[in-house]
Write a protein that holds these residues in place. Structure first.
Motif, PDB file in Angstrom:
ATOM      1  N   ASP A   1       5.790   2.422   1.143  1.00 27.04           N
ATOM      2  CA  ASP A   1       4.814   2.521   1.747  1.00 27.04           C
ATOM      3  C   ASP A   1       3.498   2.315   0.909  1.00 27.04           C
ATOM      4  OD1 ASP A   1       2.532   3.372   3.284  1.00 27.04           O
ATOM      5  OD2 ASP A   1       3.439   5.224   4.121  1.00 27.04           O
ATOM      6  N   SER A   2       2.903   1.289   1.231  1.00 28.75           N
ATOM      7  CA  SER A   2       1.585   0.939   0.248  1.00 28.75           C
ATOM      8  C   SER A   2       0.544   1.842   0.188  1.00 28.75           C
ATOM      9  CB  SER A   2       1.121  -0.625   0.783  1.00 28.75           C
ATOM     10  OG  SER A   2       0.725  -0.491   2.016  1.00 28.75           O
ATOM     11  N   GLN A   3       0.437   2.651   1.332  1.00 27.02           N
ATOM     12  CA  GLN A   3      -0.502   3.788   1.531  1.00 27.02           C
ATOM     13  C   GLN A   3      -0.299   4.868   0.577  1.00 27.02           C
ATOM     14  OE1 GLN A   3      -3.242   2.881   3.085  1.00 27.02           O
ATOM     15  NE2 GLN A   3      -2.274   0.782   3.328  1.00 27.02           N
ATOM     16  N   ILE A   4       0.846   5.139   0.196  1.00 23.59           N
ATOM     17  CA  ILE A   4       1.604   6.310  -0.600  1.00 23.59           C
ATOM     18  C   ILE A   4       0.813   6.429  -2.175  1.00 23.59           C
ATOM     19  CG2 ILE A   4       3.377   7.148  -1.608  1.00 23.59           C
ATOM     20  CD1 ILE A   4       2.907   8.388   1.002  1.00 23.59           C
ATOM     21  N   PRO A   5       0.839   5.081  -2.856  1.00 22.95           N
ATOM     22  CA  PRO A   5       0.532   5.618  -4.202  1.00 22.95           C
ATOM     23  C   PRO A   5      -0.900   6.207  -4.634  1.00 22.95           C
ATOM     24  CG  PRO A   5       1.573   3.430  -3.900  1.00 22.95           C
ATOM     25  CD  PRO A   5       1.335   4.064  -2.632  1.00 22.95           C
ATOM     26  N   ASN A   6      -1.731   5.789  -3.701  1.00 22.35           N
ATOM     27  CA  ASN A   6      -3.388   6.458  -3.817  1.00 22.35           C
ATOM     28  C   ASN A   6      -3.295   7.847  -3.543  1.00 22.35           C
ATOM     29  OD1 ASN A   6      -3.813   3.975  -4.735  1.00 22.35           O
ATOM     30  ND2 ASN A   6      -5.476   3.541  -2.969  1.00 22.35           N
ATOM     31  N   LYS A   7      -2.664   8.204  -2.429  1.00 23.96           N
ATOM     32  CA  LYS A   7      -2.473   9.823  -2.007  1.00 23.96           C
ATOM     33  C   LYS A   7      -1.690  10.521  -2.955  1.00 23.96           C
ATOM     34  CE  LYS A   7      -2.405   8.232   2.945  1.00 23.96           C
ATOM     35  NZ  LYS A   7      -1.502   8.620   4.192  1.00 23.96           N
TER      36      LYS A   7
ATOM     37  N   ILE B   1       9.456   3.596   5.685  1.00 26.13           N
ATOM     38  CA  ILE B   1       8.498   4.131   4.173  1.00 26.13           C
ATOM     39  C   ILE B   1       9.492   3.987   3.273  1.00 26.13           C
ATOM     40  CG2 ILE B   1       6.994   5.310   5.731  1.00 26.13           C
ATOM     41  CD1 ILE B   1       8.716   7.913   4.957  1.00 26.13           C
ATOM     42  N   ALA B   2      10.659   3.907   3.271  1.00 23.92           N
ATOM     43  CA  ALA B   2      11.624   3.814   2.021  1.00 23.92           C
ATOM     44  C   ALA B   2      13.156   3.456   2.226  1.00 23.92           C
ATOM     45  CB  ALA B   2      11.816   5.447   1.772  1.00 23.92           C
ATOM     46  N   GLY B   3      13.815   2.992   1.295  1.00 21.46           N
ATOM     47  CA  GLY B   3      15.027   2.490   1.476  1.00 21.46           C
ATOM     48  C   GLY B   3      16.019   3.076   0.364  1.00 21.46           C
TER      49      GLY B   3
END
Length: 230
Positions: free
Chosen positions: A79-85, A67-69
């Motif tokens: 994580d491409s699911q994170i921005p909308n959240k 999810i991160a680096g």
């Protein structure tokens, strides 16, 4: 938002395809899932420290998501699911000034031939369609999008122009999944057509915003508005 699942550190080894990577954890090589189809080449470098989120579904082939680096001292969420959240949380908490007037927040709503991330409505029935793009690419403090060609992203921008042409409000928000960047700009070298479409959208009164994030190994939240240079 604070992640409710366990996160651990590992050392990145390789990424043989878009969805899989190999890491070293406790001197063992593990295959993990990468929830981002972008290139992330400047982040996912052999030897770098990465953050994994534990997933315990019995249906999964892998136990962890990457999810991160760390890029130097800068932690970048990929994580491409994170921005909308993150944006949903910010909209609910009224953290984005322009959208404070909108009281009804709907997810994944269709207009024309596109499905947008958010449809917002105020108490008088005025509507706004909002598309969110996650940004992970940074060079010398400048954040850019996209890091890979995106025909879908270009079509979203043109459809937002169609939204404006019907008299409704329309906006795109670039969520920069790191903190302390100088500004945001389209990455024309990677996808000049996306850059053209973004400028065309701006010329047709589609609102363009960029915000950075506070990012930790187990959390990410909206931080500050960032200037946009077209």
């Amino acid at each position: 938002m604070i992640f409710d699942k366990k996160v651990v550190r590992a050392e990145f080894i390789s990424r043989p395809n878009r969805f899989q990577a190999y890491v070293n954890m406790n001197n063992s090589e593990l295959m993990i899932h990468v929830p981002n189809t972008g290139r992330c080449r400047e982040i996912l470098v052999p030897g770098t420290t990465v953050i994994l989120r534990e997933e315990n579904s019995p249906k999964r082939k892998t136990r962890y998501d990457l999810i991160a680096g760390y890029k130097g001292s800068r932690l970048i969420n990929i994580d491409s699911q994170i921005p909308n959240k993150v944006v949903a949380e910010a909209l609910i908490c009224k953290k984005i000034n322009y959208f404070k007037k909108y009281t009804k927040i709907e997810r994944e709503k269709t207009f024309g031939n596109s499905r947008f991330d958010f449809k917002l409505c105020d108490e008088e029935g005025n509507e706004c369609y909002l598309e969110v793009k996650g940004v992970t690419l940074e060079e010398n403090g400048v954040s850019m999008f996209p890091d890979a060609p995106t025909e879908r992203g270009r079509k979203h921008l043109l459809e937002l122009v169609n939204v404006r042409n019907t008299g409704l409000d329309a906006a795109v928000l670039f969520l920069i999944q790191m903190k302390e960047v100088k500004y945001f700009t389209p990455y024309d070298k990677m996808d000049k057509e996306f850059g053209k479409a973004l400028r065309y959208a701006w010329q047709n009164n589609v609102k363009i915003f960029a915000y950075d994030c506070n990012v930790g190994e187990n959390f990410i939240t909206l931080k500050d508005q960032v200037s946009v240079k077209l």
